[in-house]
Design an enzyme around this catalytic site. Structure first.
Site, PDB file in Angstrom:
ATOM      1  N   TYR A  45     -10.346 -12.780  16.036  1.00 19.93           N
ATOM      2  CA  TYR A  45      -9.118 -11.979  16.459  1.00 19.93           C
ATOM      3  C   TYR A  45      -9.099 -10.739  15.382  1.00 19.93           C
ATOM      4  N   ASP A  96      -5.161  -1.823  10.735  1.00 22.68           N
ATOM      5  CA  ASP A  96      -6.029  -0.485  10.571  1.00 22.68           C
ATOM      6  C   ASP A  96      -7.589  -0.601  11.245  1.00 22.68           C
ATOM      7  N   ASN A 110       1.007  -1.214  -0.055  1.00 19.37           N
ATOM      8  CA  ASN A 110      -0.015   0.063  -0.153  1.00 19.37           C
ATOM      9  C   ASN A 110       0.818   1.225  -0.120  1.00 19.37           C
ATOM     10  N   CYS A 111       1.781   1.084   0.767  1.00 22.62           N
ATOM     11  CA  CYS A 111       2.866   2.250   1.107  1.00 22.62           C
ATOM     12  C   CYS A 111       3.523   2.922  -0.228  1.00 22.62           C
ATOM     13  N   TYR A 164      29.235   8.619  15.850  1.00 25.53           N
ATOM     14  CA  TYR A 164      29.857  10.190  15.287  1.00 25.53           C
ATOM     15  C   TYR A 164      30.999   9.814  14.463  1.00 25.53           C
TER      16      TYR A 164
HETATM   17  C1  LIG Z   1      42.331  11.937  12.546  1.00 27.41           C
HETATM   18  C2  LIG Z   1      41.377  11.774  13.614  1.00 27.41           C
HETATM   19  C3  LIG Z   1      40.146  11.355  13.280  1.00 27.41           C
HETATM   20  C4  LIG Z   1      39.167  11.095  14.432  1.00 27.41           C
HETATM   21  N1  LIG Z   1      37.783  10.590  13.948  1.00 27.41           N
HETATM   22  C5  LIG Z   1      36.852  10.550  14.963  1.00 27.41           C
HETATM   23  C6  LIG Z   1      35.700  10.351  14.599  1.00 27.41           C
HETATM   24  O1  LIG Z   1      35.288  10.284  13.431  1.00 27.41           O
HETATM   25  N2  LIG Z   1      34.502  10.085  15.594  1.00 27.41           N
HETATM   26  C7  LIG Z   1      34.994  10.134  16.768  1.00 27.41           C
HETATM   27  O2  LIG Z   1      34.199   9.738  17.951  1.00 27.41           O
HETATM   28  N3  LIG Z   1      36.315  10.413  17.193  1.00 27.41           N
HETATM   29  C8  LIG Z   1      37.230  10.499  16.208  1.00 27.41           C
HETATM   30  N4  LIG Z   1      38.818  10.987  16.661  1.00 27.41           N
HETATM   31  C9  LIG Z   1      38.937  10.962  18.060  1.00 27.41           C
HETATM   32  C10 LIG Z   1      38.680  12.507  18.716  1.00 27.41           C
HETATM   33  O3  LIG Z   1      39.295  13.210  18.104  1.00 27.41           O
HETATM   34  C11 LIG Z   1      39.288  12.239  20.030  1.00 27.41           C
HETATM   35  O4  LIG Z   1      38.634  11.197  20.746  1.00 27.41           O
HETATM   36  C12 LIG Z   1      39.174  13.412  21.036  1.00 27.41           C
HETATM   37  O5  LIG Z   1      39.602  14.438  20.017  1.00 27.41           O
HETATM   38  C13 LIG Z   1      39.443  13.436  22.413  1.00 27.41           C
HETATM   39  O6  LIG Z   1      39.541  14.547  22.933  1.00 27.41           O
HETATM   40  P1  LIG Z   1      40.388  14.916  24.179  1.00 27.41           P
HETATM   41  O7  LIG Z   1      40.127  16.336  24.551  1.00 27.41           O
HETATM   42  O8  LIG Z   1      40.571  13.967  25.043  1.00 27.41           O
HETATM   43  O9  LIG Z   1      41.908  15.055  23.295  1.00 27.41           O
HETATM   44  P2  LIG Z   1      42.297  15.887  22.029  1.00 27.41           P
HETATM   45  O10 LIG Z   1      41.046  16.378  21.242  1.00 27.41           O
HETATM   46  O11 LIG Z   1      43.390  15.434  21.490  1.00 27.41           O
HETATM   47  O12 LIG Z   1      42.859  17.372  22.631  1.00 27.41           O
HETATM   48  C14 LIG Z   1      44.139  17.278  23.475  1.00 27.41           C
HETATM   49  C15 LIG Z   1      44.768  18.533  23.152  1.00 27.41           C
HETATM   50  O13 LIG Z   1      45.575  18.850  24.190  1.00 27.41           O
HETATM   51  C16 LIG Z   1      46.801  19.341  23.867  1.00 27.41           C
HETATM   52  N5  LIG Z   1      47.898  18.935  24.879  1.00 27.41           N
HETATM   53  C17 LIG Z   1      48.363  17.894  25.203  1.00 27.41           C
HETATM   54  N6  LIG Z   1      49.165  17.763  26.146  1.00 27.41           N
HETATM   55  C18 LIG Z   1      49.265  19.164  26.609  1.00 27.41           C
HETATM   56  C19 LIG Z   1      50.310  19.835  27.490  1.00 27.41           C
HETATM   57  N7  LIG Z   1      50.987  19.158  28.311  1.00 27.41           N
HETATM   58  N8  LIG Z   1      50.086  21.372  27.411  1.00 27.41           N
HETATM   59  C20 LIG Z   1      49.156  21.824  26.884  1.00 27.41           C
HETATM   60  N9  LIG Z   1      48.508  21.321  25.692  1.00 27.41           N
HETATM   61  C21 LIG Z   1      48.460  19.796  25.836  1.00 27.41           C
HETATM   62  C22 LIG Z   1      46.987  18.732  22.494  1.00 27.41           C
HETATM   63  O14 LIG Z   1      47.842  19.455  21.965  1.00 27.41           O
HETATM   64  C23 LIG Z   1      45.656  18.353  22.093  1.00 27.41           C
HETATM   65  O15 LIG Z   1      45.471  19.788  21.370  1.00 27.41           O
HETATM   66  C24 LIG Z   1      39.440  11.153  15.739  1.00 27.41           C
HETATM   67  C25 LIG Z   1      40.966  11.567  15.854  1.00 27.41           C
HETATM   68  C26 LIG Z   1      41.959  11.879  15.207  1.00 27.41           C
HETATM   69  C27 LIG Z   1      43.295  12.194  15.279  1.00 27.41           C
HETATM   70  C1  LIG Z   2      -1.385   4.988  -0.196  1.00 28.25           C
HETATM   71  C2  LIG Z   2      -0.997   4.589   1.108  1.00 28.25           C
HETATM   72  C3  LIG Z   2       0.274   4.621   1.471  1.00 28.25           C
HETATM   73  C4  LIG Z   2       0.494   4.369   2.986  1.00 28.25           C
HETATM   74  N1  LIG Z   2       1.876   4.533   3.549  1.00 28.25           N
HETATM   75  C5  LIG Z   2       2.215   4.280   4.617  1.00 28.25           C
HETATM   76  C6  LIG Z   2       3.625   4.488   4.991  1.00 28.25           C
HETATM   77  O1  LIG Z   2       4.452   4.928   4.305  1.00 28.25           O
HETATM   78  N2  LIG Z   2       4.013   4.135   6.340  1.00 28.25           N
HETATM   79  C7  LIG Z   2       3.073   3.249   7.046  1.00 28.25           C
HETATM   80  O2  LIG Z   2       3.262   2.998   8.181  1.00 28.25           O
HETATM   81  N3  LIG Z   2       1.628   2.931   6.653  1.00 28.25           N
HETATM   82  C8  LIG Z   2       1.343   3.676   5.375  1.00 28.25           C
HETATM   83  N4  LIG Z   2      -0.017   3.169   4.882  1.00 28.25           N
HETATM   84  C9  LIG Z   2      -0.842   2.403   5.943  1.00 28.25           C
HETATM   85  C10 LIG Z   2      -0.552   1.101   5.805  1.00 28.25           C
HETATM   86  O3  LIG Z   2      -0.797   0.608   4.312  1.00 28.25           O
HETATM   87  C11 LIG Z   2      -1.680   0.331   6.583  1.00 28.25           C
HETATM   88  O4  LIG Z   2      -1.608   0.518   7.931  1.00 28.25           O
HETATM   89  C12 LIG Z   2      -1.659  -1.133   6.611  1.00 28.25           C
HETATM   90  O5  LIG Z   2      -1.771  -1.561   5.287  1.00 28.25           O
HETATM   91  C13 LIG Z   2      -2.850  -1.850   7.171  1.00 28.25           C
HETATM   92  O6  LIG Z   2      -2.826  -3.213   7.250  1.00 28.25           O
HETATM   93  P1  LIG Z   2      -4.245  -3.982   7.358  1.00 28.25           P
HETATM   94  O7  LIG Z   2      -3.794  -5.370   7.181  1.00 28.25           O
HETATM   95  O8  LIG Z   2      -4.875  -3.648   8.685  1.00 28.25           O
HETATM   96  O9  LIG Z   2      -4.933  -3.356   5.963  1.00 28.25           O
HETATM   97  P2  LIG Z   2      -4.950  -3.493   4.406  1.00 28.25           P
HETATM   98  O10 LIG Z   2      -3.425  -3.533   4.257  1.00 28.25           O
HETATM   99  O11 LIG Z   2      -5.396  -2.252   4.057  1.00 28.25           O
HETATM  100  O12 LIG Z   2      -5.395  -4.959   4.224  1.00 28.25           O
HETATM  101  C14 LIG Z   2      -6.704  -5.131   4.352  1.00 28.25           C
HETATM  102  C15 LIG Z   2      -7.130  -5.986   3.121  1.00 28.25           C
HETATM  103  O13 LIG Z   2      -8.429  -6.553   3.545  1.00 28.25           O
HETATM  104  C16 LIG Z   2      -9.107  -6.573   2.295  1.00 28.25           C
HETATM  105  N5  LIG Z   2     -10.561  -6.967   2.790  1.00 28.25           N
HETATM  106  C17 LIG Z   2     -11.387  -5.951   3.456  1.00 28.25           C
HETATM  107  N6  LIG Z   2     -12.549  -6.491   3.787  1.00 28.25           N
HETATM  108  C18 LIG Z   2     -12.623  -7.788   3.331  1.00 28.25           C
HETATM  109  C19 LIG Z   2     -13.517  -8.602   3.260  1.00 28.25           C
HETATM  110  N7  LIG Z   2     -14.728  -8.324   3.804  1.00 28.25           N
HETATM  111  N8  LIG Z   2     -13.264  -9.765   2.666  1.00 28.25           N
HETATM  112  C20 LIG Z   2     -12.111 -10.123   2.135  1.00 28.25           C
HETATM  113  N9  LIG Z   2     -11.064  -8.805   1.807  1.00 28.25           N
HETATM  114  C21 LIG Z   2     -11.519  -7.855   2.664  1.00 28.25           C
HETATM  115  C22 LIG Z   2      -8.985  -5.370   1.396  1.00 28.25           C
HETATM  116  O14 LIG Z   2      -9.237  -5.370   0.126  1.00 28.25           O
HETATM  117  C23 LIG Z   2      -7.543  -5.121   2.010  1.00 28.25           C
HETATM  118  O15 LIG Z   2      -6.777  -5.495   0.951  1.00 28.25           O
HETATM  119  C24 LIG Z   2      -0.315   3.444   3.676  1.00 28.25           C
HETATM  120  C25 LIG Z   2      -1.545   3.573   3.278  1.00 28.25           C
HETATM  121  C26 LIG Z   2      -1.757   3.942   2.018  1.00 28.25           C
HETATM  122  C27 LIG Z   2      -3.340   3.542   1.500  1.00 28.25           C
END
Ligand SMILES: Cc1cc2nc3c(=O)[nH]c(=O)nc-3n(C[C@H](O)[C@H](O)[C@H](O)COP(=O)(O)OP(=O)(O)OC[C@H]3O[C@@H](n4cnc5c(N)ncnc54)[C@H](O)[C@@H]3O)c2cc1C
Ligand SMILES: Cc1cc2nc3c(=O)[nH]c(=O)nc-3n(C[C@H](O)[C@H](O)[C@H](O)COP(=O)(O)OP(=O)(O)OC[C@H]3O[C@@H](n4cnc5c(N)ncnc54)[C@H](O)[C@@H]3O)c2cc1C
Ligand SMILES: CC(C)(COP(=O)(O)OP(=O)(O)OC[C@H]1O[C@@H](n2cnc3c(N)ncnc32)[C@H](O)[C@@H]1OP(=O)(O)O)[C@@H](O)C(=O)NCCC(=O)NCCS
Ligand SMILES: CC(C)(COP(=O)(O)OP(=O)(O)OC[C@H]1O[C@@H](n2cnc3c(N)ncnc32)[C@H](O)[C@@H]1OP(=O)(O)O)[C@@H](O)C(=O)NCCC(=O)NCCS
Lengths: 548, 548
Positions: B273, B277, B42-43, B420
């Site tokens: 049961y 919907d 449906n969705c 992160y």
């Molecule tokens: C290239 C790279 C990519 C990374 N990517 C990610 C990531 O994507 N996601 C993530 O979660 N973590 C990432 N990290 C890790 C993250 O950067 C570190 O966990 C975080 O910076 C630690 O923070 P901190 O304050 O302990 O140390 P830092 O941020 O290293 O800061 C410590 C500072 O203290 C200074 N310092 C040290 N000793 C002295 C002193 N005696 N006197 C004065 N200043 C001093 C240093 O010069 C430094 O600038 C990455 C690290 C690097 C190097």
């Molecule tokens: C256009 C559209 C977009 C949607 N987008 C999202 C979305 O992005 N995310 C989300 O979470 N939900 C979305 N929904 C809602 C989701 O589709 C419904 O919540 C879900 O399908 C409900 O499931 P159901 O089994 O209760 O009913 P349905 O999936 O509608 O199925 C019920 C079926 O029972 C049949 N039926 C009914 N009565 C009888 C009967 N007496 N005898 C035989 N068969 C019967 C019907 O023909 C139908 O096919 C959307 C709905 C529509 C219409």
């Protein structure tokens, strides 16, 4: 007012300083930073090298002047704290530029000195570049513009791989050398293998299972004798907590060499706090002290230590180490512990494997992902999760990280009401699916077999049933398996033999359908966890480990 | 074996049937479906109309033949259950094609008949198209290929807006007409306004605050007399639970006209049961019965009812109604209750507003989002959350939905360890930021003012301080505000007057810094929640409501 001195002006230190000022207008707050910049985005450095971030200014979120204006912080860059006199409560500061020394008294001292990139102790190590500060990034970026013929990145962790990708962005041939048998050791090998494949698909050569023995002007020699060419060599073999100051001051260190702190971030000296990469953190799953070097953890600790210093009650939150990286078009993320870690800890765990699509498969652009979740078989507690794929990997890991933090048992993942519309998910989100699979395992509805168990079960006489289509079977099957498509299974019940059966399909879903049918018909059967896809990944990782 | 009959073969019904078979090989399971298809998406229907999904086959996940082969389900399409004989435990089935009637006995009956699109009872209503089944979508899609000169979509809920977008994909000029004063009534107006702007930016005309009075061949007349041209008119004004069978059979209905079920999905007849919907669900926040018409909820209920029927213990999980939609380049999502709903319920709540970037601002491609989170001021329980933006809206809502399900108090959001790296988030993720802001509100560190309170506070003598830069102030400020940039605040403390102050900046962050500084200097001050951006959105929504 109280005199507070902060050592290190980046993630932990500057978050502490800013929050301190918000909570207390009357303290004197001084931040001492050795490098030329504070508040810089370490995490952006590799992207600056790759010119993805073009403007160096973008890397530096704040300057001493602006921090003075906004927070009345006395921020001194190019200044190093060289020693702490705990008796007199003062630090000795040395100007990096002039060598001039001065003394700064404190009532409270906060250490956030971060970590030091490890340089292997091998001949020529000084030729290696590292990436930690803005200065490091500028140097590497400028070397890149002189177009090295080729580059070598030593170490295949997050920083190493980001650096490799960014060097490759400049068209430089890059080789990654990793001593362990896999890239991204935070992930289990059968998931990490996808990152290795991504690197190679993008022209980055990957050598695992070999360490660097010597660095030359022309490249490196590996410890297995191989020679790898590269006139630019980057060391990214991890970091070591920077405890020089702390150790010299006699502060207690933890089992991994980081500063030991209590749950309020206090060191063994009650006037001195420490946060960030330099300190050891309690791991939420194992309960033991670990080094967790993540920016979000450092930021949070910085803010929390300010709260505590200002007299607010803070509660410790152990760390689950959620981390993510994008390498070219592939995303890898993890939270909690890996299977490798759990095994090393001797911890009981059970695995869920799935390969769901990022969003409804009928809506264009859905991408496959591999999800792996570990849980405690006794209480269902989620112990760790990993995912590799493209779109939506970050989302699922964040939901799982939230579930871990909240203590939701794995079965409850089935009940999460996650946002569903075709561009975003499926009516059963991948995280829900993990909950379903786990529930089936825990309730005994569908027992699973791990990829590495298949061979020995077959040896023990289990029949290996491939329930994919005959065509899928022809295109590559697990050796020794019999093809019985799930949709024809019931017609062949008589001729299958007595079992027991290991059932498999492509990802585990049809295998689950077939396994439950076999169980209902009185056979003994188990489903291959994650299906052929997990088996093949495991097999490839095993080959890699043997080769490495 | 037990005879199980399922009415409705889509989300709820077919999930129940498939799970039933996995749990029980020996039941006879018959699924009766009125339309020509089962297991359809449906969705996806709106996207089929828009040719985003090109192949009709992609909409239909399973066929009766394949379901027979895989699950031994007896699936009958074009067959309608016309009545239930509860005494005899049988249903009367009529062939839609031939009119032929037959009788089917059951031991257990599962109703998942879904909902019926509401058709307004106005002259010409039969000219309106609706979108619920594959047949509806095919009809609309074929009409689109004959290129209507223009189209009108009546109703600006999720389905209406998705339909409007998809009609616009074909280059058809589209007008959306909504009787309420805003689009997407699930969201609060100041967030919904962004979707309205998106529609208009993409050339879709939006008329709110006017209902359709009559449908003509050339278009519609609105109840305010306006005439809108459009030779294709689609009704998307919501759905009504399809309770025709249930009502005729004397099953109890709930307060909103849906089928009443207990926590095991059992109706007032223990052999019957109902799921999906058609039934009323317990709302997790209000505790009251509600209609929640979402595919993921229907799927989950279908699976759970199978568990219960097969003798497994199932626990009720109340619904939080997480929903999402993408309209062109804008994503809107919500979970839990909106502020409007909370107000209507007379429930105490406090709001957090933020406008964070989807990922680190220093990394290319970050997109702004607006986040709004409601929590219970007494215990911090999260009551609802909404987000509008682009990238990463789905992720934050899913994390918040998980936090709600887990019962995490809003302050705990600060401690979540979310993934992160620069392409995915910031070191303080938007969700963490919500936790920080909430913590500041709850602890009294920084009290906030809601956009709608500003005027009356100013009337009461509060001074309105704009702490953005002078240039930002010149580009548009809240009337009556004084410009004192945060970075110069401390120099002007003497000349500010005595306060009290309402402080604002662009999004709330600098306002927080300034407010805490003022508080520390002994002034009374509160920060404008969400800053100028939230205020402007609220103002625009108010104008819209007045105009509508
Ligand atoms: C290239 C790279 C990519 C990374 N990517 C990610 C990531 O994507 N996601 C993530 O979660 N973590 C990432 N990290 C890790 C993250 O950067 C570190 O966990 C975080 O910076 C630690 O923070 P901190 O304050 O302990 O140390 P830092 O941020 O290293 O800061 C410590 C500072 O203290 C200074 N310092 C040290 N000793 C002295 C002193 N005696 N006197 C004065 N200043 C001093 C240093 O010069 C430094 O600038 C990455 C690290 C690097 C190097
Ligand atoms: C256009 C559209 C977009 C949607 N987008 C999202 C979305 O992005 N995310 C989300 O979470 N939900 C979305 N929904 C809602 C989701 O589709 C419904 O919540 C879900 O399908 C409900 O499931 P159901 O089994 O209760 O009913 P349905 O999936 O509608 O199925 C019920 C079926 O029972 C049949 N039926 C009914 N009565 C009888 C009967 N007496 N005898 C035989 N068969 C019967 C019907 O023909 C139908 O096919 C959307 C709905 C529509 C219409
Ligand atoms: C730049 C820096 C000094 C800013 O520190 P900060 O002021 O604590 O952090 P932010 O700018 O993110 O602002 C967060 C504050 O604004 C508040 N805030 C944010 N949005 C808000 C809003 N809409 N309304 C009210 N308050 C808001 C938060 O509550 C928080 O204040 P609190 O700590 O008093 O609760 C520091 O983050 C830094 O040095 N960062 C760069 C280094 C780094 O992190 N590197 C590693 C990652 S690459
Ligand atoms: C197609 C349809 C019949 C499939 O129903 P289903 O078999 O219950 O659902 P799925 O195909 O998603 O498979 C889920 C099952 O596979 C299992 N599974 C999925 N991946 C698995 C894996 N890797 N390993 C083991 N088991 C796995 C799940 O545990 C679950 O089984 P369970 O319920 O016994 O626990 C039903 O979903 C349907 O009709 N859908 C279309 C209608 C619809 O939902 N429309 C609204 C949304 S647009």
């Amino acid at each position: 007012g109280r005199r507070i001195v902060v050592v290190g002006g980046v993630a932990g230190g500057m978050s502490a300083a800013a929050r301190l000022r918000r909570l207390c207008e009357h303290a004197s707050i001084t931040v001492i930073e050795r490098s030329g910049h504070v508040s810089y985005a370490n995490c952006g450095l590799p992207y600056y090298v790759g010119s993805v971030i073009e403007d160096r200014e973008d890397l530096v979120l704040q300057t001493p002047e602006r921090l003075q204006a906004r927070f009345r912080l006395d921020v001194r860059v190019n200044a190093e704290v060289v020693s702490i006199d705990r008796e007199r409560r003062e630090v000795r500061v040395r100007s990096v530029e002039t060598g001039e020394a001065s003394v700064l008294p404190y009532d409270t001292l906060i250490l956030s000195p971060g970590a030091v990139p490890i340089r292997p102790s091998i001949p020529g190590a000084d030729r290696m570049r590292v990436l930690r500060t803005v200065e490091d990034a500028e140097r590497l970026a400028s070397e890149v513009t002189t177009r090295p013929r080729s580059a070598i990145v030593v170490g295949a962790g997050f920083v190493g791989l980001e650096t490799a990708e960014n060097l490759a962005h400049h068209g430089i041939p890059v080789t990654v050398v990793e001593a362990r048998s896999q890239v991204l050791p935070v992930l289990d090998p059968e998931l990490a293998i996808a990152i290795e494949e991504t690197l190679e698909r993008h022209g980055v050569r990957v050598i695992t299972g070999a360490g660097v023995a010597e660095v030359h002007a022309w490249g490196v020699t590996l410890d297995d004798g191989q020679e790898v060419e590269g006139d630019l060599v980057v060391a990214a073999v991890g970091v070591r907590p920077d405890v020089r100051l702390a150790r010299a001051a006699g502060l207690e260190l933890g089992p991994h060499g980081g500063i030991l702190v209590d749950e309020t971030s206090r060191t063994s000296d009650p006037a001195i706090y420490a946060v960030g990469d330099a300190v050891e953190k309690v791991d939420a799953i194992s309960g033991s002290l670990e080094l967790v070097t993540l920016a979000h953890v450092a930021n949070r600790q910085g803010r929390r230590v300010a709260d505590h210093i200002c007299g607010r009650a803070v509660e410790a939150r152990p760390s689950i180490g959620t981390a993510i990286v994008r390498i070219f078009d592939t995303v890898a993320a993890s939270t909690g512990l890996s299977e490798q870690r759990l095994r090393a800890l001797g911890r009981a765990y059970q695995v869920v494997r799935a390969h769901p699509m990022s969003h409804a498969s009928y809506y264009p652009g859905a991408q496959p992902m591999s999800l792996k979740v570990m849980f405690d078989p006794s209480d269902g507690r989620i112990l760790g999760a990993q995912a590799v794929g493209g779109e939506g990997v970050d989302k699922r890991i964040d939901v799982l990280a939230t579930a871990i933090a909240a203590g939701l048992p794995v079965d409850e993942l089935a009940n999460l009401e996650l946002a569903y519309a075709p561009p975003f998910s499926s009516a059963k989100d991948p995280v829900n699916m993990v909950g379903y699979i786990a529930e089936n395992i825990r309730s005994g509805t569908c027992d699973v077999v791990e990829p590495e168990e298949v061979e020995s079960l077959v040896r023990d006489g289990w029949t290996l049933l491939d329930v994919r289509t005959a065509e899928e079977h022809r295109h590559g099957a697990i050796p020794g398996s019999v093809s019985v498509p799930v949709d024809e299974l019931r017609e062949h019940l008589e001729s299958l033999g007595d079992g027991p059966f290991v059932v498999y399909c492509a990802v585990g879903l049809r295998g689950h359908v077939a396994t439950t049918a076999l169980l209902e018909h009185g056979f003994k059967a188990r489903n291959l966890n994650g299906g052929h896809r997990s088996w093949a990944a495991w097999k490839a990782a095993e080959r890699m480990a043997l080769a490495g």
